[in-house]
Design an enzyme around this catalytic site. Sequence first.
Site, PDB file in Angstrom:
ATOM      1  N   THR A  37     -23.073  46.618 -37.404  1.00 48.53           N
ATOM      2  CA  THR A  37     -21.694  47.480 -37.770  1.00 48.53           C
ATOM      3  C   THR A  37     -21.473  47.744 -36.289  1.00 48.53           C
ATOM      4  O   THR A  37     -22.203  47.929 -35.555  1.00 48.53           O
ATOM      5  CB  THR A  37     -22.112  48.721 -38.682  1.00 48.53           C
ATOM      6  OG1 THR A  37     -23.034  49.555 -37.822  1.00 48.53           O
ATOM      7  CG2 THR A  37     -22.896  48.125 -39.985  1.00 48.53           C
ATOM      8  N   HIS A  38     -20.134  47.836 -36.074  1.00 52.32           N
ATOM      9  CA  HIS A  38     -19.333  48.328 -34.957  1.00 52.32           C
ATOM     10  C   HIS A  38     -19.864  47.139 -34.056  1.00 52.32           C
ATOM     11  O   HIS A  38     -19.947  47.363 -32.781  1.00 52.32           O
ATOM     12  CB  HIS A  38     -19.592  49.670 -34.360  1.00 52.32           C
ATOM     13  CG  HIS A  38     -19.696  50.741 -35.495  1.00 52.32           C
ATOM     14  ND1 HIS A  38     -18.496  51.501 -35.709  1.00 52.32           N
ATOM     15  CD2 HIS A  38     -20.431  51.258 -36.389  1.00 52.32           C
ATOM     16  CE1 HIS A  38     -18.467  52.177 -36.465  1.00 52.32           C
ATOM     17  NE2 HIS A  38     -19.830  52.021 -37.272  1.00 52.32           N
ATOM     18  N   LYS A  84      11.092  27.088 -47.713  1.00 55.65           N
ATOM     19  CA  LYS A  84      10.505  25.893 -47.597  1.00 55.65           C
ATOM     20  C   LYS A  84       9.622  25.719 -46.340  1.00 55.65           C
ATOM     21  O   LYS A  84       8.373  25.551 -46.615  1.00 55.65           O
ATOM     22  CB  LYS A  84      11.310  24.650 -47.951  1.00 55.65           C
ATOM     23  CG  LYS A  84      11.496  24.533 -49.410  1.00 55.65           C
ATOM     24  CD  LYS A  84      12.591  23.558 -49.817  1.00 55.65           C
ATOM     25  CE  LYS A  84      13.546  24.105 -50.854  1.00 55.65           C
ATOM     26  NZ  LYS A  84      14.238  25.210 -50.541  1.00 55.65           N
ATOM     27  N   SER A 139      18.675  20.420 -45.359  1.00 51.15           N
ATOM     28  CA  SER A 139      17.328  20.662 -45.528  1.00 51.15           C
ATOM     29  C   SER A 139      16.475  19.449 -45.789  1.00 51.15           C
ATOM     30  O   SER A 139      15.281  19.623 -45.948  1.00 51.15           O
ATOM     31  CB  SER A 139      16.930  21.525 -46.734  1.00 51.15           C
ATOM     32  OG  SER A 139      17.490  21.110 -47.930  1.00 51.15           O
ATOM     33  N   GLU A 189     -11.772  28.779 -32.631  1.00 56.97           N
ATOM     34  CA  GLU A 189     -10.866  29.599 -32.106  1.00 56.97           C
ATOM     35  C   GLU A 189      -9.451  29.360 -32.806  1.00 56.97           C
ATOM     36  O   GLU A 189      -8.778  30.135 -32.800  1.00 56.97           O
ATOM     37  CB  GLU A 189     -10.640  29.391 -30.796  1.00 56.97           C
ATOM     38  CG  GLU A 189     -11.959  29.842 -30.200  1.00 56.97           C
ATOM     39  CD  GLU A 189     -12.076  29.422 -28.365  1.00 56.97           C
ATOM     40  OE1 GLU A 189     -11.297  29.875 -27.724  1.00 56.97           O
ATOM     41  OE2 GLU A 189     -12.992  28.509 -28.303  1.00 56.97           O
ATOM     42  N   LYS A 229     -19.184  23.357 -19.740  1.00 56.18           N
ATOM     43  CA  LYS A 229     -18.888  24.104 -20.829  1.00 56.18           C
ATOM     44  C   LYS A 229     -18.739  23.226 -22.402  1.00 56.18           C
ATOM     45  O   LYS A 229     -18.793  21.867 -22.155  1.00 56.18           O
ATOM     46  CB  LYS A 229     -17.511  24.222 -20.694  1.00 56.18           C
ATOM     47  CG  LYS A 229     -17.126  25.398 -19.677  1.00 56.18           C
ATOM     48  CD  LYS A 229     -17.343  26.856 -20.137  1.00 56.18           C
ATOM     49  CE  LYS A 229     -16.308  27.421 -20.497  1.00 56.18           C
ATOM     50  NZ  LYS A 229     -16.435  28.739 -21.242  1.00 56.18           N
ATOM     51  N   SER A 279     -14.463  21.296 -20.972  1.00 50.67           N
ATOM     52  CA  SER A 279     -13.504  21.823 -20.066  1.00 50.67           C
ATOM     53  C   SER A 279     -13.263  20.776 -18.982  1.00 50.67           C
ATOM     54  O   SER A 279     -14.060  20.306 -18.663  1.00 50.67           O
ATOM     55  CB  SER A 279     -14.203  23.302 -19.324  1.00 50.67           C
ATOM     56  OG  SER A 279     -13.315  23.302 -18.259  1.00 50.67           O
TER      57      SER A 279
HETATM   58  N1  ARG Z   1      18.364  22.920 -50.540  1.00 48.58           N
HETATM   59  C1  ARG Z   1      18.613  23.807 -51.322  1.00 48.58           C
HETATM   60  C2  ARG Z   1      17.595  24.808 -51.098  1.00 48.58           C
HETATM   61  O1  ARG Z   1      16.464  24.498 -50.696  1.00 48.58           O
HETATM   62  C3  ARG Z   1      18.867  23.470 -52.637  1.00 48.58           C
HETATM   63  C4  ARG Z   1      19.735  24.257 -53.668  1.00 48.58           C
HETATM   64  C5  ARG Z   1      21.278  24.392 -53.058  1.00 48.58           C
HETATM   65  N2  ARG Z   1      21.986  24.951 -53.915  1.00 48.58           N
HETATM   66  C6  ARG Z   1      23.088  25.416 -53.615  1.00 48.58           C
HETATM   67  N3  ARG Z   1      23.858  25.860 -54.241  1.00 48.58           N
HETATM   68  N4  ARG Z   1      23.530  25.028 -52.406  1.00 48.58           N
HETATM   69  O2  ARG Z   1      17.580  25.787 -51.732  1.00 48.58           O
END
Ligand code: ARG
Length: 462
Positions: free
Chosen positions: A154-155, A324, A22, A289, A282, A276
């Site tokens: 409204t609408h 994450k 990660s 947007e 434009k 554009s």
């Molecule tokens: N990179 C892991 C996570 O984001 C950290 C925790 C990992 N724990 C484990 N027992 N593999 O969740």
Amino acid sequence: MKLWGGRFTKNTDASADSFNSSLRFDSRLYKHDIAGSIAHARMLGKQGIISTEESEKICGALDRILEEITNGTLSFDSDAEDIHTLIETALINKIGDTGRKLHTGRSRNDQVALDLRMYAKEQINEIKSLILELGTALLEIAEAHTATVMPGYTHLQKAQPVTFAHHIMAYFQMFKRDTGRLEDCYDRTDVMPLGSGALAGTTYPLDRSMIAKELGFGSITENSMDAVSDRDFVAELLYCISMIMMHLSRFSEEIVLWSSGEFNFIRLDDAFSTGSSIMPQKKNPDVAELVRGKSGRTFGNLMSLLATMKGLPLAYNKDMQEDKEALFDSVDTVKQCLSVFFGMISSMKINKEKMLSASKGGFTNATDAADYLAVKGLPFRTAHEIIGKLVLYCIDKNMAIEELSLNELRSFSHLFDDDVYNNISAENCVSKRSITGGPAEETVRIAIEKGKSDIRKISNPD
Ligand code: ARG
């Protein structure tokens, strides 16, 4: 380096390594991870679990690692499994066996929960400040336009006249609620999980409160299994962000409409518009947007986390690493949207004349004409019926109610008098609505003052 090589007889496959890692996204947690480790090491020293010298040595080395990451000498270009592994490995490389003592009484499971909570708390505050900046800009715009009459819809059909200030203050209310939601979310995030270990706590006499105090947490978690498997605070923050984005998206839609030639209520600054490549004339509201468009991915991130969590047995499961990217993407998106939106609305020009003339068409004073008759004694339902017929008559003649002669009006009801013209002017339709929460100038001024004090209170609680 692996932190768990002992029971393995061969290396993990390179594909499994890169699949598991990660680091490419959780490296942004390095400051939180180091701060958490320093607090943990200090506590281990104070509790006599490691010696004071060892604790100081670990803390000093962690400080140096922080410096090296900040100045780029220690890079994230590594095959480490995650940011926690990368930093612990760097520590062991620096101070050898003493570094190997840092993880005493700790698991990456409570460590990652800690880091993520610290990150979320920091980001909640940053998002809140950006909302307050936007709120202040809204109050300034509103203050300048308490007498700028515009049609309310409204609408998406013209309904009754309001003012631009009143319309803008509606968004102020939404963003104010968003700050309240963020504060609630903060309270549930502000709970310190270290000491929960992998899932079953620890046998070491850790001082959990000391860590909480050092790291500025309000309280400590109450169940070790919950603490390592709880991502409610992430889901809540993703929800708060989704709500902010939904509000920004509705606002964006109005900006898109208002800046169209058909509405022509506002003109966006060139600095916040694009052209554009084929049509030379434009000027497009791309920023609005794109904010509207980006709301979708934040809703997706919320759904993604809920779906990730829904089938997970206690306690930690690797699935949770997927929390994450969703969180980071939503945080980045909402912060970027809030700041660009601030620039866009602070620089836009308001076409008061067009707003006023638009509020005069479309029979936006029909309710007031009915009220006029009702005040003179007619039951409202009867008055409604009469004005309905009057509107039909006007449509046929292509005229507005106030353009008819008194004689024509009287052919619908003898209760009409000279004073009706003044009574149903767009300006008066607004000024008569001085009820709390209404669009009348003095009422909106009170709302703006209240808004300023709300912002002061939110920025400086107590
Ligand atoms: N990179 C892991 C996570 O984001 C950290 C925790 C990992 N724990 C484990 N027992 N593999 O969740």
